[in-house]
Design a protein around this motif. Structure first.
Motif, PDB file in Angstrom:
ATOM      1  N   UNK A   1       0.917  -1.248   0.083  1.00 37.69           N
ATOM      2  CA  UNK A   1       0.056   0.015  -0.089  1.00 37.69           C
ATOM      3  C   UNK A   1       0.972   1.404   0.118  1.00 37.69           C
ATOM      4  N   UNK A   2       0.603   2.117  -0.916  1.00 35.79           N
ATOM      5  CA  UNK A   2       1.434   3.363  -1.104  1.00 35.79           C
ATOM      6  C   UNK A   2       1.407   4.050   0.436  1.00 35.79           C
ATOM      7  N   UNK A   3       2.441   4.650   0.893  1.00 32.16           N
ATOM      8  CA  UNK A   3       2.886   5.390   2.168  1.00 32.16           C
ATOM      9  C   UNK A   3       1.983   6.828   1.649  1.00 32.16           C
ATOM     10  N   UNK A   4       1.654   7.455   2.967  1.00 31.52           N
ATOM     11  CA  UNK A   4       1.249   8.802   2.795  1.00 31.52           C
ATOM     12  C   UNK A   4       2.385   9.736   2.728  1.00 31.52           C
ATOM     13  N   UNK A   5       2.025  10.800   2.277  1.00 31.93           N
ATOM     14  CA  UNK A   5       3.094  11.671   2.145  1.00 31.93           C
ATOM     15  C   UNK A   5       2.623  12.878   3.128  1.00 31.93           C
TER      16      UNK A   5
ATOM     17  N   UNK B   1      -8.253  22.735   4.865  1.00 36.43           N
ATOM     18  CA  UNK B   1      -9.475  22.502   5.571  1.00 36.43           C
ATOM     19  C   UNK B   1     -10.138  21.070   5.407  1.00 36.43           C
ATOM     20  N   UNK B   2      -8.927  20.071   5.092  1.00 37.74           N
ATOM     21  CA  UNK B   2      -9.569  18.800   5.067  1.00 37.74           C
ATOM     22  C   UNK B   2      -9.342  18.147   6.527  1.00 37.74           C
ATOM     23  N   UNK B   3     -10.457  17.463   6.718  1.00 42.12           N
ATOM     24  CA  UNK B   3     -10.537  16.835   7.859  1.00 42.12           C
ATOM     25  C   UNK B   3     -10.295  15.513   8.154  1.00 42.12           C
ATOM     26  N   UNK B   4      -9.333  15.054   9.093  1.00 39.54           N
ATOM     27  CA  UNK B   4      -8.908  13.587   9.188  1.00 39.54           C
ATOM     28  C   UNK B   4      -9.955  12.803   9.726  1.00 39.54           C
ATOM     29  N   UNK B   5     -10.547  11.697   9.056  1.00 35.32           N
ATOM     30  CA  UNK B   5     -11.184  10.442   9.707  1.00 35.32           C
ATOM     31  C   UNK B   5     -10.807  10.086  10.743  1.00 35.32           C
ATOM     32  N   UNK B   6     -11.679   9.851  11.846  1.00 41.87           N
ATOM     33  CA  UNK B   6     -11.016   8.957  13.167  1.00 41.87           C
ATOM     34  C   UNK B   6     -11.230   7.471  12.545  1.00 41.87           C
ATOM     35  N   UNK B   7     -10.113   6.794  12.667  1.00 35.56           N
ATOM     36  CA  UNK B   7     -10.105   5.556  11.916  1.00 35.56           C
ATOM     37  C   UNK B   7      -8.916   4.767  12.605  1.00 35.56           C
TER      38      UNK B   7
ATOM     39  N   UNK C   1      -6.643   0.573  -3.760  1.00 28.42           N
ATOM     40  CA  UNK C   1      -6.361   1.805  -3.067  1.00 28.42           C
ATOM     41  C   UNK C   1      -6.394   3.071  -4.172  1.00 28.42           C
ATOM     42  N   UNK C   2      -6.839   4.102  -3.657  1.00 31.55           N
ATOM     43  CA  UNK C   2      -7.096   5.233  -4.827  1.00 31.55           C
ATOM     44  C   UNK C   2      -7.021   6.643  -3.921  1.00 31.55           C
ATOM     45  N   UNK C   3      -6.280   7.493  -4.471  1.00 33.59           N
ATOM     46  CA  UNK C   3      -6.278   8.908  -3.892  1.00 33.59           C
ATOM     47  C   UNK C   3      -6.994   9.825  -4.864  1.00 33.59           C
ATOM     48  N   UNK C   4      -7.740   9.275  -5.635  1.00 33.54           N
ATOM     49  CA  UNK C   4      -8.782  10.010  -6.322  1.00 33.54           C
ATOM     50  C   UNK C   4      -9.551  10.719  -5.379  1.00 33.54           C
ATOM     51  N   UNK C   5     -10.275  12.120  -5.621  1.00 29.71           N
ATOM     52  CA  UNK C   5     -11.248  12.767  -4.752  1.00 29.71           C
ATOM     53  C   UNK C   5     -12.548  12.169  -4.985  1.00 29.71           C
ATOM     54  N   UNK C   6     -13.089  11.802  -4.025  1.00 29.34           N
ATOM     55  CA  UNK C   6     -14.643  10.981  -4.249  1.00 29.34           C
ATOM     56  C   UNK C   6     -15.514  11.604  -3.509  1.00 29.34           C
ATOM     57  N   UNK C   7     -16.681  11.536  -4.170  1.00 28.28           N
ATOM     58  CA  UNK C   7     -17.937  11.908  -3.189  1.00 28.28           C
ATOM     59  C   UNK C   7     -18.231  10.831  -2.040  1.00 28.28           C
ATOM     60  N   UNK C   8     -18.768  11.193  -0.943  1.00 28.38           N
ATOM     61  CA  UNK C   8     -19.080  10.330   0.263  1.00 28.38           C
ATOM     62  C   UNK C   8     -19.841   9.111  -0.092  1.00 28.38           C
TER      63      UNK C   8
ATOM     64  N   UNK D   1     -10.821  11.839   0.369  1.00 27.53           N
ATOM     65  CA  UNK D   1      -9.606  11.632  -0.388  1.00 27.53           C
ATOM     66  C   UNK D   1      -8.792  10.925   0.745  1.00 27.53           C
ATOM     67  N   UNK D   2      -7.829   9.983   0.202  1.00 22.18           N
ATOM     68  CA  UNK D   2      -6.906   9.060   1.038  1.00 22.18           C
ATOM     69  C   UNK D   2      -5.492   9.640   0.537  1.00 22.18           C
ATOM     70  N   UNK D   3      -4.566   9.582   1.645  1.00 16.69           N
ATOM     71  CA  UNK D   3      -3.369   9.770   1.810  1.00 16.69           C
ATOM     72  C   UNK D   3      -2.851   8.832   2.526  1.00 16.69           C
ATOM     73  N   UNK D   4      -2.122   7.718   1.663  1.00 18.36           N
ATOM     74  CA  UNK D   4      -1.745   6.578   2.454  1.00 18.36           C
ATOM     75  C   UNK D   4      -2.656   5.909   3.391  1.00 18.36           C
ATOM     76  N   UNK D   5      -2.593   5.638   4.734  1.00 17.87           N
ATOM     77  CA  UNK D   5      -3.474   5.074   5.551  1.00 17.87           C
ATOM     78  C   UNK D   5      -4.465   6.041   6.219  1.00 17.87           C
ATOM     79  N   UNK D   6      -4.432   7.329   5.571  1.00 14.15           N
ATOM     80  CA  UNK D   6      -5.173   8.321   6.653  1.00 14.15           C
ATOM     81  C   UNK D   6      -6.271   8.757   5.363  1.00 14.15           C
TER      82      UNK D   6
END
Length: 214
Positions: free
Chosen positions: A7-11, A22-28, A132-139, A203-208
């Motif tokens: 899995x690609x690592x986050x930057x 203004x992007x909010x991290x998901x609690x996961x 895994x994707x880093x494309x911007x998606x709707x909810x 949006x995903x960035x690595x595991x976040x």
């Protein structure tokens, strides 16, 4: 789309840019094992739903189905005679990687324009296959990507096969296994549904995972 074996690592710089934008991290879950333990209630629920549907369409009991699924993998003889003989159904196990690939391809199929995307990955890791994707998606799209294999393979498929009286032990095995294997997907869908506003982007960035109001 790219093929990967990890899995690609986050930057970290991208994390800072997302936070500033203004992007909010998901609690996961922070790790794979934490995610696994949190997904256990979903594993029980998905397995029960799958068994219940197959029992309804086949006219069998859930216990009878579970026994049939187990004996589709191996047969045990001679317990009453003191001579144990175990026969493993290798053909059904050889087909297992194909079914796992189908599961991942169903995730992939619902990522917009995945073939031409250079931010989407299909690969293998120690825990199995992944998409895994880093494309911007709707909810809605992000939730459906997580749910698709479970809904299509463990809810709709047994209903169709049951309607045509085609629920063989082999199909029962793969449908039930897919339901159990979808537990982390269901956890992800739950976290997205519970935390992300209806019209937000994901949006995903690595595991976040991050969300932002559109």
């Amino acid at each position: 789309m790219k093929i990967s074996f990890k899995i690609p690592k986050g930057n970290e710089e991208k994390d800072r840019q997302l936070a500033a934008g203004g992007w909010v991290p998901l609690k996961e879950p922070k790790g794979a094992w934490t995610g696994f333990f949190l997904s256990l209630p979903f594993l029980i629920a998905s397995g029960a739903i799958s068994l219940g549907l197959m029992a309804f369409h086949s006219g069998k009991t859930c216990f009878g189905l579970l026994k049939e699924i187990l004996f589709s993998i191996w047969q045990i003889k001679g317990l009453d005679k003191g001579t144990l003989e175990v026969t493993i159904n290798f053909p059904i196990l050889l087909f297992l990687p194909v079914f796992l690939l189908i599961h991942e391809l169903l995730h992939l199929a619902f990522i917009p324009d995945f073939i031409r995307s250079d931010k989407t990955y299909l690969g293998l890791a120690w825990f199995g296959g992944y998409v895994y994707t880093e494309e911007i998606l709707t909810k809605r799209r992000a939730v459906w990507i997580s749910l698709a294999p479970f809904v299509l393979l463990s809810v709709i498929l047994p209903s169709i096969l049951g309607g045509f009286v085609r629920l063989s032990p082999a199909f029962e095995f793969f449908i039930f296994l897919n339901a159990l294997g979808s537990s982390v997907d269901l956890l992800n869908a739950f976290l997205l549904s519970a935390q992300v506003p209806r019209k937000a982007l994901v949006l995903n960035n690595g595991r976040k995972t991050y969300w932002h109001l559109a």
